[in-house]
Design a protein around this motif. Structure first.
Motif, short mmCIF file in Angstrom:
data_model
loop_
_atom_site.label_atom_id
_atom_site.label_comp_id
_atom_site.label_asym_id
_atom_site.label_seq_id
_atom_site.Cartn_x
_atom_site.Cartn_y
_atom_site.Cartn_z
N GLU A 39 1.74 10.30 5.03
CA GLU A 39 1.24 11.87 4.69
C GLU A 39 1.88 12.69 3.38
O GLU A 39 2.41 13.60 3.56
CB GLU A 39 1.06 12.66 5.47
CG GLU A 39 0.93 12.28 6.89
CD GLU A 39 1.35 12.84 8.04
OE1 GLU A 39 1.93 13.75 8.13
OE2 GLU A 39 0.69 12.51 9.77
N LEU A 40 1.80 11.69 2.26
CA LEU A 40 1.66 12.45 1.04
C LEU A 40 3.26 12.88 1.16
O LEU A 40 4.04 13.67 0.23
CB LEU A 40 1.27 14.02 0.79
CG LEU A 40 -0.05 13.81 0.35
CD1 LEU A 40 -0.86 14.82 -0.13
CD2 LEU A 40 0.11 11.96 -0.72
N ALA A 41 4.20 12.56 2.66
CA ALA A 41 5.76 12.45 1.63
C ALA A 41 6.17 11.27 0.47
O ALA A 41 5.59 10.76 0.40
CB ALA A 41 6.30 12.20 3.18
N GLU A 42 7.66 11.80 0.21
CA GLU A 42 8.65 10.90 -0.70
C GLU A 42 9.11 10.34 0.15
O GLU A 42 8.97 9.81 1.41
CB GLU A 42 9.67 12.13 -1.31
CG GLU A 42 9.08 12.90 -2.30
CD GLU A 42 10.15 13.63 -2.60
OE1 GLU A 42 11.37 13.20 -3.02
OE2 GLU A 42 9.90 14.88 -3.29
N PRO A 43 8.81 8.82 -0.23
CA PRO A 43 9.45 7.83 0.15
C PRO A 43 11.09 8.07 1.01
O PRO A 43 11.82 8.36 -0.07
CB PRO A 43 9.31 6.98 -1.25
CG PRO A 43 9.11 7.69 -2.36
CD PRO A 43 8.22 8.57 -2.06
N SER A 44 11.25 7.48 1.97
CA SER A 44 12.33 7.85 2.14
C SER A 44 13.16 7.04 2.40
O SER A 44 13.00 6.26 1.46
CB SER A 44 11.94 7.60 3.83
OG SER A 44 11.78 5.85 4.08
N ASP A 101 0.79 -0.96 -0.17
CA ASP A 101 0.07 0.05 -0.65
C ASP A 101 1.28 0.93 0.54
O ASP A 101 1.98 1.01 0.10
CB ASP A 101 -0.99 -0.22 1.19
CG ASP A 101 -1.57 1.51 1.35
OD1 ASP A 101 -2.49 1.92 0.39
OD2 ASP A 101 -2.07 1.97 1.94
N ILE A 102 0.67 2.27 0.30
CA ILE A 102 1.31 3.57 -0.91
C ILE A 102 0.61 4.08 0.82
O ILE A 102 1.63 4.60 1.72
CB ILE A 102 1.21 4.67 -1.69
CG1 ILE A 102 1.22 4.14 -2.83
CG2 ILE A 102 1.38 6.07 -1.23
CD1 ILE A 102 0.83 4.77 -3.91
N ASP A 103 0.38 5.08 0.97
CA ASP A 103 0.01 5.75 2.21
C ASP A 103 -0.80 5.28 3.44
O ASP A 103 -1.31 4.13 3.38
CB ASP A 103 -1.86 6.44 2.18
CG ASP A 103 -1.14 7.86 0.98
OD1 ASP A 103 -0.95 8.37 0.51
OD2 ASP A 103 -2.13 6.91 -0.40
N GLY A 104 0.19 5.54 4.01
CA GLY A 104 0.19 4.90 5.40
C GLY A 104 1.34 3.67 5.51
O GLY A 104 0.98 2.90 7.06
N THR A 105 1.84 3.14 4.06
CA THR A 105 2.67 2.39 4.55
C THR A 105 4.19 2.19 3.95
O THR A 105 5.33 2.63 4.92
CB THR A 105 1.96 0.33 3.29
OG1 THR A 105 0.81 0.34 4.46
CG2 THR A 105 2.99 -0.02 3.20
N ASN A 118 4.84 10.31 -9.62
CA ASN A 118 6.30 10.31 -10.46
C ASN A 118 7.35 9.91 -9.16
O ASN A 118 8.18 8.84 -9.28
CB ASN A 118 7.05 11.34 -11.38
CG ASN A 118 6.19 11.14 -12.29
OD1 ASN A 118 5.61 10.22 -13.01
ND2 ASN A 118 6.37 12.10 -13.33
N ASP A 119 7.59 10.95 -7.39
CA ASP A 119 8.60 10.16 -7.13
C ASP A 119 8.34 9.23 -6.43
O ASP A 119 9.06 8.00 -5.72
CB ASP A 119 8.16 11.42 -5.43
CG ASP A 119 6.80 11.60 -5.31
OD1 ASP A 119 5.89 11.04 -6.35
OD2 ASP A 119 6.06 11.87 -4.23
N ILE A 120 6.99 8.79 -6.60
CA ILE A 120 7.01 6.68 -5.73
C ILE A 120 7.27 6.22 -7.26
O ILE A 120 7.65 5.21 -6.94
CB ILE A 120 5.21 7.21 -5.48
CG1 ILE A 120 5.13 8.02 -3.95
CG2 ILE A 120 5.27 5.14 -5.00
CD1 ILE A 120 3.96 7.41 -3.44
N LEU A 121 6.82 6.24 -8.24
CA LEU A 121 7.30 5.64 -9.26
C LEU A 121 7.71 5.89 -9.82
O LEU A 121 8.91 4.62 -9.97
CB LEU A 121 5.80 6.02 -11.04
CG LEU A 121 4.61 5.80 -10.90
CD1 LEU A 121 3.78 6.29 -11.81
CD2 LEU A 121 3.84 4.71 -10.20
N GLU A 122 9.03 6.62 -9.79
CA GLU A 122 10.44 6.68 -10.29
C GLU A 122 11.06 5.27 -8.62
O GLU A 122 12.40 5.22 -9.08
CB GLU A 122 10.86 7.82 -9.81
CG GLU A 122 10.57 8.18 -11.16
CD GLU A 122 11.44 10.22 -11.01
OE1 GLU A 122 11.42 10.23 -9.93
OE2 GLU A 122 10.73 10.62 -12.14
#
Length: 277
Positions: free
Chosen positions: A17-22, A9-13, A52-56
């Motif tokens: 809170e819409l941050a970029e992946p760490s 999952d993306i949000d909360g996982t 894109n920040d997630i897909l990349e």
């Protein structure tokens, strides 16, 4: 199958809170794939708002719109859009009960004007990643359009908000034969109740099945990470399901494992413990 198909999952996982992946989240996905595992997003977001920040980060595929859209290695396996007649029927049921709606389509997101005001005034429970995400979308100025601009060509799903929990219950007799209801945690706050309806013939778990079939794998070969009630079908289908430390209580109770929170890079640490890196 020795290697795993991992669904995040993306949000909360994966992100908070819409941050970029760490950096550790990115490292977890990269190293898991280098080891021969396949990693997929499995999200309630529709494709235009994944970002894109997630897909990349690099994934083998995406289960989006809570199972309504499935892509593997750039190939679309499923694109299931609810017909406009069904959308209007659902909107009528919600509006009759004083609820405000958000319609998610391939073109974008459309909402009742009252919904934004309610979201701005609401205090989200810390485990309600969906409400937090919608509030952050408003803060960041993400393009969310008024219902008047909705093109009426069908949609992937409908989200709802209400100031009255009983109003949500009143809609169920007319819709719950065709839809799963995911009502998100509201804790001690009663200012806003939010959730979404997911067609019973398409959900995250069924999206996972399509991905498994593509690779000649079984659901026993899968690992799923989630935090909220729209992850329930995904968690229930997975060979091993992991709830985030910030997950709602219902998900933690049914999970095989519970890891650290999204803020503490739970995905990375659990990948490491499970030998996925």
């Amino acid at each position: 199958m020795e290697k795993k198909l991992i669904f995040l999952d993306i949000d909360g996982t994966l992100v908070s809170e819409l941050a970029e992946p760490s950096p550790l989240a990115k490292e977890a996905v990269r190293r898991a794939r280098e080891k021969g595992n396949r990693v997929f997003l499995c999200t309630g977001r529709n494709m235009p708002i994944i970002g894109n920040d997630i897909l990349e980060v690099g994934f083998d595929g995406v289960v989006a719109s809570a199972g309504g859209h499935v892509e593997v290695e750039g190939r679309v396996l499923l694109d299931s859009i609810l017909p406009e007649e069904t959308i209007q029927e659902c909107l009528a049921v919600f509006h009759e009960n004083g609820m405000y709606c958000r319609i998610e389509t391939s073109e974008g997101i459309y909402t009742d004007p009252q919904m934004e005001a309610l979201l701005r005034a609401s205090r989200a429970d810390s485990t309600n990643s969906e409400l937090i995400r919608m509030q952050k979308e408003i803060e960041k100025g993400i393009d969310i359009r008024p219902y008047e601009e909705y093109p009426r060509k069908g949609a992937y799903k409908i989200c709802f908000t209400s100031t009255d929990l009983e109003a949500v219950e009143r809609t169920k007799p007319r819709l719950n034969e065709r839809f799963h209801y995911a009502v998100f945690p509201f804790g001690d706050s009663s200012s806003c109740f939010n959730g979404e309806i997911i067609p019973k013939e398409v959900d995250k778990g069924k999206g996972m099945e399509l991905v498994c079939r593509y690779y000649g794998a079984t659901l026993d070969d899968t690992v799923a990470f989630g935090d909220s009630m729209n992850d329930y079908a995904m968690m229930e289908a997975a060979g091993v399901c992991v709830a985030m430390g910030n997950a709602c209580p219902e998900l933690k109770q049914m999970a095989d494992r519970v890891c650290e929170s999204v803020w503490d890079d739970g995905v990375y640490h659990e990948f490491k413990r499970m030998g996925l890196l």
